[in-house]
Design an enzyme around this catalytic site. Structure first.
Site, PDB file in Angstrom:
ATOM      1  NE  ARG C  69      -1.012  -1.242   3.439  1.00 20.96           N
ATOM      2  CZ  ARG C  69      -0.730  -0.554   4.765  1.00 20.96           C
ATOM      3  NH1 ARG C  69      -1.717   0.382   5.113  1.00 20.96           N
ATOM      4  NH2 ARG C  69       0.026  -0.734   5.243  1.00 20.96           N
ATOM      5  NE  ARG C  91      10.918   1.188  12.690  1.00 10.59           N
ATOM      6  CZ  ARG C  91      11.830   0.205  13.034  1.00 10.59           C
ATOM      7  NH1 ARG C  91      12.723   0.553  13.417  1.00 10.59           N
ATOM      8  NH2 ARG C  91      11.182  -0.966  13.007  1.00 10.59           N
ATOM      9  CB  SER C  92       4.644   4.018  13.856  1.00 15.04           C
ATOM     10  OG  SER C  92       5.295   3.005  14.042  1.00 15.04           O
ATOM     11  CD  GLN C  99       9.802   2.953   7.936  1.00 14.14           C
ATOM     12  OE1 GLN C  99       9.755   1.981   7.800  1.00 14.14           O
ATOM     13  NE2 GLN C  99       9.059   4.072   8.890  1.00 14.14           N
ATOM     14  CG  HIS C 163       6.169  35.512  18.284  1.00 16.74           C
ATOM     15  ND1 HIS C 163       7.355  35.660  19.227  1.00 16.74           N
ATOM     16  CD2 HIS C 163       6.574  36.224  17.329  1.00 16.74           C
ATOM     17  CE1 HIS C 163       8.254  36.399  18.640  1.00 16.74           C
ATOM     18  NE2 HIS C 163       7.691  36.612  17.747  1.00 16.74           N
ATOM     19  CB  ALA C 240      11.845  32.210  15.367  1.00 19.84           C
ATOM     20  CE  LYS C 269      10.109  34.149  10.863  1.00 21.04           C
ATOM     21  NZ  LYS C 269       9.443  32.824  10.597  1.00 21.04           N
ATOM     22  NE  ARG C 298       6.141   5.298   7.616  1.00 25.73           N
ATOM     23  CZ  ARG C 298       6.145   4.739   6.698  1.00 25.73           C
ATOM     24  NH1 ARG C 298       6.864   4.783   5.501  1.00 25.73           N
ATOM     25  NH2 ARG C 298       5.233   3.490   6.383  1.00 25.73           N
TER      26      ARG C 298
END
Lengths: 408, 408, 408, 408
Positions: C69, C91-92, C99, C163, C240, C269, C298
């Site tokens: 799938r 990965r989960s 992975q 922010h 940031a 940025k 993922r």
């Protein structure tokens, strides 16, 4: 590249196997120099081209380029369009000679020619071949110019065909053209072999024959090859879209038993490239080299790379399937036309042709095709009986007709 | 495309203004048909090319293509490489004629030629111009073939220049070449004007002169144009990389006052395209059309589109800056060479050349250049005094030397 | 790939040297795992990414994929947009875990993180780092969620900053926010350290401080790090766009001597990527791993690959130059604003900020900025004195002002 | 763009018709805001995306960007990878709100959501929908966070399913998880409805149910929706790859008659995008908006654009064909497995599942799957009877088995 020690060994191993498997597809081709059986994915082809282009000297990260005038390209867009082969192909001396500034492009070109030869060989044509960076018309010009240099040819005998490019090619290289007029044989329009024979004898001639015609014109390359053999006269065949069909390939095989100096085909019509490339092939390797010497200077790498891409992406198996499909489509087309002809009281022209058919019409054929064109049915060509260029017949043909193709 | 009613009106308005502003850059060019002052971003150029390619008939989503043999391309990779102009450019009859199957490519080609003319005009050359899909050598061949058709030229007078492609071009089209040997004038190597004059008189001649030389060869196109005017002899100028420098442009301007039938330049050397395109320009619009009639068949759209991209991406302002930079680089190069010469007891050759200089050497110049090449300093060319092709002199030149460029 | 025996040995050798030279650039990076000093060409970066993506199992040409799938993508356009890393990253169980289906993407991610660390180290920040496939706001959320899991944090002390994303991040992970209001100190708006201290003591708190502000807000991360150290309270810094400026980097260096659990910066940025990626870095490697465990499932490989591309394409040398330029631009901006202020009888706010400045205005600042915006001068921000979100001050600020940036 | 007066009128007209025809395909979609019936060519999709991206303010050729920190991207490679939507999607306040700096990306996002809704509607799901720039796990987290804000949910009742991402999602947003253990019903593993009912009652709960399972787990979303309706408890369905199959769609239709607050599906599994995007849909438009408010900040435009590309490139007709094929593949798979089972004396598990089947094995199933994997047969999953995560059963399942899929 060494991707070791980033991830656990068992995953790394898996990744390396997959990468190796992919690279081995390319390496196999580089080793065997033969068209692959299975077509290759675009991204793998790109990888091959990228690696090759990184061999060209303009890519040298350590080079100090003092006042260099070459291979500096303004945008990525342009570089990509030639697959980074900014130096083009060819050398001022010879189209297929390796270019010292461009080892990558040179290898790319050589590989293309070798795959092309293997492709033609698998189709039954044991020939030497080169891909050219120009389309059919200009490729014919290269052959003709070589003929003059080698055989002091002064005149090209041209059994009349409704194509302008070959006539232009003769004109470009400054040879005289001796037209052999066609005659009617039932539905068929053909240049009488004895007229060709007579024309040949008149001087320092060579023949430019044509293999791939629209009906009602029929080809006669084998007969011409025989006469050329007999009279020791050079012979070029314009086989524009011949490679896609076994009927044509058989004709070429037979002709090659007699005198054929070079055959020219198109890459767009046979190999699904964009317009701009040609193929020249022959058993006469020395003459092929002479043809390549005709080209003045370098040329864009784009058409050569596109020929290579097609060979790699299609693969031989798929190509054979496409050939089979074409044959079936032609058969279907013939049946449908016969049916239609009966219904509307017309005739399908009785002309041998493995790709195209034609049906007579009492209406104005140009008008009919025009209407179809406006309905955006492209392909059909309407030809009036008096249209010399359409019928390949300098007289008046018995019928108006509409031609339809079933090409690859 | 109508992007209304997706987002609040004030944002939509802003977006539409930005889009319009971008499109207006393209529309201004389409209207004025003049090279833009400021270069244009790649993505805008792509948008223009994409829109144009969507006019070609192979893109017609409603077309029913019965047996069509054309413009079907196997991979996206290939389509992209010709900017989706799969049909190529040109028509079997004429390279620059619009192709009914490819209105988009035809407009693209026309636009290229018009921008090219405006570009040359801004540089001071009031000429008609076409971009060709082949490099300098083949472009010269097109001109020569047209000369024969129009003026029944049989022989090309060729003041000796160390370039193989023009000689190949003469050979391709089947004309005789009459070489005018060069003589020594101090450091300068030049073909004596009186020898050229004498050669001209001998038959149905035309002259193929050269403008852009490496030292010690010096050009003399204005003098040749004068003689050609006087004797009514056609004259083609090979001006490969002339457009980048005002010294050369001035020479061309002066020559154009006398007899010049066509000038040929390269797109890669002047306009930073990949190798593969040429430019032909002249005041004689009729002859230009005749040249375009020389081309047999269609050609790849790639070189034409690449010329267009360069004109759009560079813009006139930037081009003038690059020209200025080139001039300054040349001056710097001269100073450095003079300094070096003094230090190592050699001489800088006293030859007028706006791009290249040369310094004498007592060592083996090929060896020195080879060493530099291995150190990956590309550009410098070492020439031995006896190398006829290097010095453009059939005798023995007084010095070994090394040539260095400062090109755009 | 073995390109032997296609062209003469000496050319082949040259080509191989150039290719090797190019590949060695990549191999050096793979070996040293350090941001290159000189930026790398796009085509080389593509070659690296293509090779890596060919390690992912969906590229296995020999795999028989029964009912798979995954990683089947409908168009080339989409595949290209993720550089063929169709499997994404993560990965989960853990974002940065390799992975098994995607060894190539896993190596790509690992390499990105290692280059990132070397980059930060060269800037003076000895930290561990990961690139995240989400922008700053969501990256902060990942940190906060890890705080709760590890330290049972229930409340985030947030010295008020204008922010929205960090506030949203707190809300997403379901923590309470305790706002520390700012006060006026001359022109400066700042959260009183003692108020922060008081807030900390009230429960299971952590502090989310901010480093990069617009004036009149001033940062105080070092002071906060000290208190957090003292009270043993976790501390996340929203930094940031801090990486581009040494003033900020110094602040981070100092803060890192006290309590800092993680710092979050943006890739767009600081590293000129498209919006969508983040960077999280800290000295606490264990906590960094915990953060990576916060990510459920993922994610798209696009933001990670874009961070890698920036690191490779910019190179450290160029980045330092850009930093220098930014500093000079800021100085110039200050001078110009001072000049302007004198002329129009206004004041430049006396607020320490290495990137942005602000000038008072008696006009409606929103109106002025709007007019500038309509004149398409983007960048300047007009803030009314009563705008709590603009001034970062819950009271009424003494002036209307207009803020202007000079960022990298 | 106005392409008038470049070529003769009749050709120009043809070209304009073809261009208009192509643009009309896009315009129809922009007007109807419905997934097209026929898929659209990649180059047309690119044209749409390019035009939209030229609306974003970073593309404004007239803008004077003083100190702007945004949307400046270092390489073309990166810009292309987000289809030039450098600003990303979303606004700090709300993921789906138009972003003033990015009108083009905002329209692109809105269009994606509208096409998505039309797509789901055509499949029989009358819902509101948004595409998310994060995969299934993170999309579930967004839903859960909204649940807490709106309904003060404190605990997620989770009928045990063998997926880690949903559990991680619960953890990310800081909710308690109450696991409902599964029980055996013959071959079937299922969470008893009465246990779910009991769990619900215990507090401020919501249910996270799962629709798409591997056997032996069977789904029960309709029953759960009924209980949630009855007890007025919010309900999120994890329907990862449900859209491709009518069995699942019917279940969703039925469940939607009762209590369903949001359904989450994947774009890679259902729409052939690269991994990284999600779909959230529900009848509760207000709650959908609340979900979009969960996202902190902006996000990469790549996953959204990839969802749009899939919808446009596939088209509804083709999607229905793919669904049909999937159904037939599943049937074939079942037959083959039954045959195999008889031959080797095993059983096909008697579990209702429209996509996957499983066959018992007496061998070590992990070993068998491993061997298949090494033979590079990917897809099959071997599960040992004691593997709680594999079987979704906390006890010991009666059989070792191997699961095989037949997905779209």
């Amino acid at each position: 590249m060494d991707f070791s020690n980033f991830i656990p060994k068992h995953m790394e191993k898996r990744g390396k196997i997959v990468l190796e498997e992919n690279l081995s597809i390319l390496n196999k081709i580089l080793k065997q120099r033969s068209i692959p059986d299975e077509g290759i994915k675009e991204e793998l082809i790109e990888l091959l081209l990228y690696n090759l282009s990184l061999m060209d000297t303009d890519k040298d990260p350590k080079a100090i380029r003092i006042g260099e005038r070459e291979a500096r390209v303004y945008t990525k867009l342009q570089e990509r369009s030639v697959f980074y082969f900014n130096h083009g192909v060819g050398r001022s001396g010879n189209l297929i000679d390796p270019q010292p500034k461009a080892p990558g492009a040179s290898i790319m070109y050589k590989l293309t020619n070798q795959l092309l030869e293997s492709f033609l060989k698998k189709l039954g044509l044991k020939v030497n071949a080169i891909a050219t960076p120009v389309a059919t018309g200009m490729s014919i010009a290269l052959c003709l110019s070589a003929l003059r240099r080698i055989y002091r040819v002064e005149e090209i005998v041209y059994p009349f065909a409704a194509h302008k490019s070959p006539i232009k090619a003769i004109s470009l290289v400054g040879l005289r053209m001796r037209l052999v007029e066609t005659k009617l044989y039932g539905d068929v329009v053909k240049a009488p072999v004895e007229d060709i024979e007579r024309a040949i004898k008149k001087g320092n001639s060579a023949v430019l024959s044509t293999l791939t015609f629209f009906p009602p014109r029929e080809e006669d390359v084998v007969e011409i090859a025989k006469i050329c053999e007999e009279y020791n006269v050079p012979h070029i065949i314009n086989a524009a879209y011949a490679i896609q069909n076994n009927y044509y390939i058989d004709k070429l095989k037979k002709a090659l038993k007699y005198r054929v100096d070079a055959i020219v085909s198109s890459t767009d019509k046979n190999l699904f490239t964009p317009i701009g490339g040609g193929i020249i092939y022959t058993k006469d390797q020395k003459f092929l080299r002479e043809i390549s010497l005709s080209y003045p200077g370098r040329a864009s790498a784009n058409p050569i790379a596109n020929t290579l891409i097609s060979l790699l992406a299609i693969g031989f198996k798929k190509y054979r399937e496409l050939m089979k499909e074409q044959k079936e489509s032609k058969k279907l087309l013939e049946e449908l036309l016969e049916e239609l002809a009966k219904k509307i009281n017309e005739r399908v022209l009785d002309v041998k042709n493995p790709i195209a058919s034609a049906i007579t019409t009492k209406k104005d054929p140009v008008d009919v095709a025009g209407k179809l064109y406006n309905l955006r049915v492209t392909g059909p060509r309407g030809v009036r009986r008096g249209d010399k260029f359409g019928t390949s017949y300098l007289g008046v043909y018995p019928y108006n007709y509409i031609g339809v193709n079933a090409s690859i």
